[in-house]
Structures are given as structure tokens and as C-alpha cells.
Design a protein around this motif. Sequence first.
Motif, PDB file in Angstrom:
ATOM      1  N   ASP A 122       0.802  -1.139  -0.009  1.00  0.00           N
ATOM      2  CA  ASP A 122       0.053   0.195  -0.222  1.00  0.00           C
ATOM      3  C   ASP A 122       0.909   1.192  -0.098  1.00  0.00           C
ATOM      4  O   ASP A 122       0.705   2.154  -0.580  1.00  0.00           O
ATOM      5  N   ALA A 123       2.002   1.281   0.869  1.00  0.00           N
ATOM      6  CA  ALA A 123       3.015   2.230   0.810  1.00  0.00           C
ATOM      7  C   ALA A 123       3.682   2.621  -0.560  1.00  0.00           C
ATOM      8  O   ALA A 123       3.753   3.515  -1.146  1.00  0.00           O
ATOM      9  N   ASP A 140       2.259   1.789  -3.492  1.00  0.00           N
ATOM     10  CA  ASP A 140       1.234   2.337  -4.153  1.00  0.00           C
ATOM     11  C   ASP A 140       1.060   3.925  -3.919  1.00  0.00           C
ATOM     12  O   ASP A 140       1.082   4.760  -4.970  1.00  0.00           O
ATOM     13  N   ASN A 141       1.039   4.116  -2.528  1.00  0.00           N
ATOM     14  CA  ASN A 141       0.701   5.521  -2.269  1.00  0.00           C
ATOM     15  C   ASN A 141       1.955   6.465  -2.777  1.00  0.00           C
ATOM     16  O   ASN A 141       1.687   7.638  -3.236  1.00  0.00           O
ATOM     17  N   ILE A 142       3.247   6.109  -2.743  1.00  0.00           N
ATOM     18  CA  ILE A 142       4.413   6.678  -3.016  1.00  0.00           C
ATOM     19  C   ILE A 142       4.264   6.781  -4.651  1.00  0.00           C
ATOM     20  O   ILE A 142       4.476   7.992  -5.204  1.00  0.00           O
ATOM     21  N   LYS A 170       1.710   6.675  -6.733  1.00  0.00           N
ATOM     22  CA  LYS A 170       0.601   7.940  -7.068  1.00  0.00           C
ATOM     23  C   LYS A 170       1.016   9.064  -6.944  1.00  0.00           C
ATOM     24  O   LYS A 170       0.722   9.919  -7.411  1.00  0.00           O
ATOM     25  N   ALA A 171       1.684   9.303  -5.731  1.00  0.00           N
ATOM     26  CA  ALA A 171       2.315  10.700  -5.214  1.00  0.00           C
ATOM     27  C   ALA A 171       3.239  11.153  -6.561  1.00  0.00           C
ATOM     28  O   ALA A 171       3.210  12.361  -6.935  1.00  0.00           O
ATOM     29  N   ASP A 195       1.123  12.361  -9.313  1.00  0.00           N
ATOM     30  CA  ASP A 195       0.365  13.309  -9.100  1.00  0.00           C
ATOM     31  C   ASP A 195       1.239  14.697  -9.086  1.00  0.00           C
ATOM     32  O   ASP A 195       0.681  15.830  -9.551  1.00  0.00           O
ATOM     33  N   LYS A 231       5.562  18.275   0.518  1.00  0.00           N
ATOM     34  CA  LYS A 231       5.056  16.608   1.139  1.00  0.00           C
ATOM     35  C   LYS A 231       6.245  15.854   1.281  1.00  0.00           C
ATOM     36  O   LYS A 231       7.073  15.744   0.287  1.00  0.00           O
ATOM     37  N   VAL A 265       7.871  12.067   1.989  1.00  0.00           N
ATOM     38  CA  VAL A 265       7.746  10.763   1.682  1.00  0.00           C
ATOM     39  C   VAL A 265       9.205  10.063   2.169  1.00  0.00           C
ATOM     40  O   VAL A 265      10.070  10.548   2.014  1.00  0.00           O
ATOM     41  N   ASP A 322       4.521  12.566   5.648  1.00  0.00           N
ATOM     42  CA  ASP A 322       3.275  12.327   5.348  1.00  0.00           C
ATOM     43  C   ASP A 322       2.981  11.003   4.563  1.00  0.00           C
ATOM     44  O   ASP A 322       2.028  10.346   4.793  1.00  0.00           O
ATOM     45  N   GLU A 323       4.240  10.285   4.557  1.00  0.00           N
ATOM     46  CA  GLU A 323       3.989   8.925   4.164  1.00  0.00           C
ATOM     47  C   GLU A 323       5.607   8.177   4.368  1.00  0.00           C
ATOM     48  O   GLU A 323       6.364   8.512   3.875  1.00  0.00           O
TER      49      GLU A 323
END
Length: 267
Positions: free
Chosen positions: A120-121, A123-125, A127-128, A131, A214, A216, A231-232
Motif C-alpha cells: 500500500d505504501a 502504491d501511495n508513493i 501515485k504521489a 500526481d 510533502k 515521503v 506524510d508517508e
Amino acid sequence: MGLLIIRLITFLNSQAPETTNYHIAMTMLANYSNLHLISIGKIAKLCNVSKSTISKFARQLGFDDYLDLKDNAAFIENRFNNPLNYLSNILTSIETDGFDNYLNAVTTDINFLRVNLDFDAVDNIAKAINDYDNVAAFGLVFSESAAIDMQYKLAYNGKFIRTFQDDVIQEDFLRNAGEDTLIIILTNSGDYLTKQQIKLGTPRKDIFSKTKAKIVVISSNPVVKNFSFVDEALIFPHQTKYQTHSIMYQIITDLIVSRYRYFNSLL
């Protein structure tokens, strides 16, 4: 590894060999074992330049003056009492325990990563990265090598991010980054977030409490998740005594770039 030798190597990697400052840097490296004992007059003579030129070069490297540069010149293995440094943790252990034990440790850490990685982490990275238009990745020494590696991997997929080997430029970038910027920090110990790791006395670092970017973090230290400015976080704990993060980084960034490629394809 000390601050001066890191800054000299970083400087050489970005300079043309025919310049005066390149010659000064090479001369300092050639005399590095005694540099902390060499006066400004003597090093100027060795470089065939004036003392004022040496002073300017010291300031260009981010030191207050030549004396400040000299204070950071003495090479002492594990000078900061860190048993996880490369010479002690990797090379000495290989020499003591043998190459097979080292390879077994790498395999153990990779297998643990396979089972326990937080996808999940990842994927979150990814996606960031997809974005944000403004993305940077920073670390020190082997972690910075991983940041550069990630920069090339993303460039192969049409995403261009920034990184800087120079620790002074990294801090300036962090200080001035806005909310439209994503910064990925690679730090095995997590100390990059709170300490000036390569400066004498490892003074406290407070730049992250001031940046608007942000943040990470990719680290083996789960404590980084508790920092308010993070943030992540993607955590990859070691299962062995070896600090295999330089290898883990390659696998983790491959996975992040793969997922970035996937999310980018959905646009």
C-alpha cells in the motif's frame, strides 16, 4: 566517511577536469591523509595557487574558511561511534564471517522484504510521484546513490525528478520547497530527518519542521512514521546484522517505478 571527503567527491563529479578548482580538489584528495595538518600556505603552494584562492574554494564547498575545512579533514573510521558504518558493518564482517554469510544475510533480508513489504505504501508513493509535477529524492552517500538510481529509472519512463549530491544544495531545496513539491527521503537509519549526519558532532537538523513540501520517507526505522512532518513512510526492517539497505533500495525503487508506470498508464 567525513563531510569534507564527501563534498570533495561530489564536487569532482560535477566539474570539468581542466578547471583550477578541480585541480585543487584532486590535490587535496591526493594529500588527504595529512590534510588536517597542512597549513593554507602549504596547500596553496602544492596547488600552485594563492591562499585567497584556497579560501574561496573552501567557501565554495560550504565551509566557513580553510580552518573549518581542515577541521573536517581528519579521517577516523567510525568517528561518530556508529557500528553500522560501511567499513565495520560490511567489510569487516565479510572478512571475519566470510562471503557466504554475507550472501545469506542479503538473501534473508530480501526474503523478509518479499513477505513483509507494505505494498500500500509502494502504491501511495507511486501515485504521489504521478500526481506531483515537482518531485525530488534525497539521501546521503549510499542513500543518495539510490536517489540518483531512482532518478534514472523514472526518467526511462518519462518522469523527471531532481536530486543533488551536495548536502548544502539539498538543504536549500528543502528550505525553499513549496506545497506543490514532493520530496522522497531515503534514509536507512532515519537520522537524515533529525541530524546533520556528516557534520562534526552531528548537530540537530530542524529543516523538515520548516519545509512546506510533502515528505515521503523510505527507511528501515519505523520511528520515522511518528514524525509530524512525514506524510508517508515505507519501512523495510533488517533481519540480519548487515546493513543491506543499498541492495534493498534497488528492489524497492524498482517496485515503486513499476507501480508509477501502471498509474501513469491510466491517465
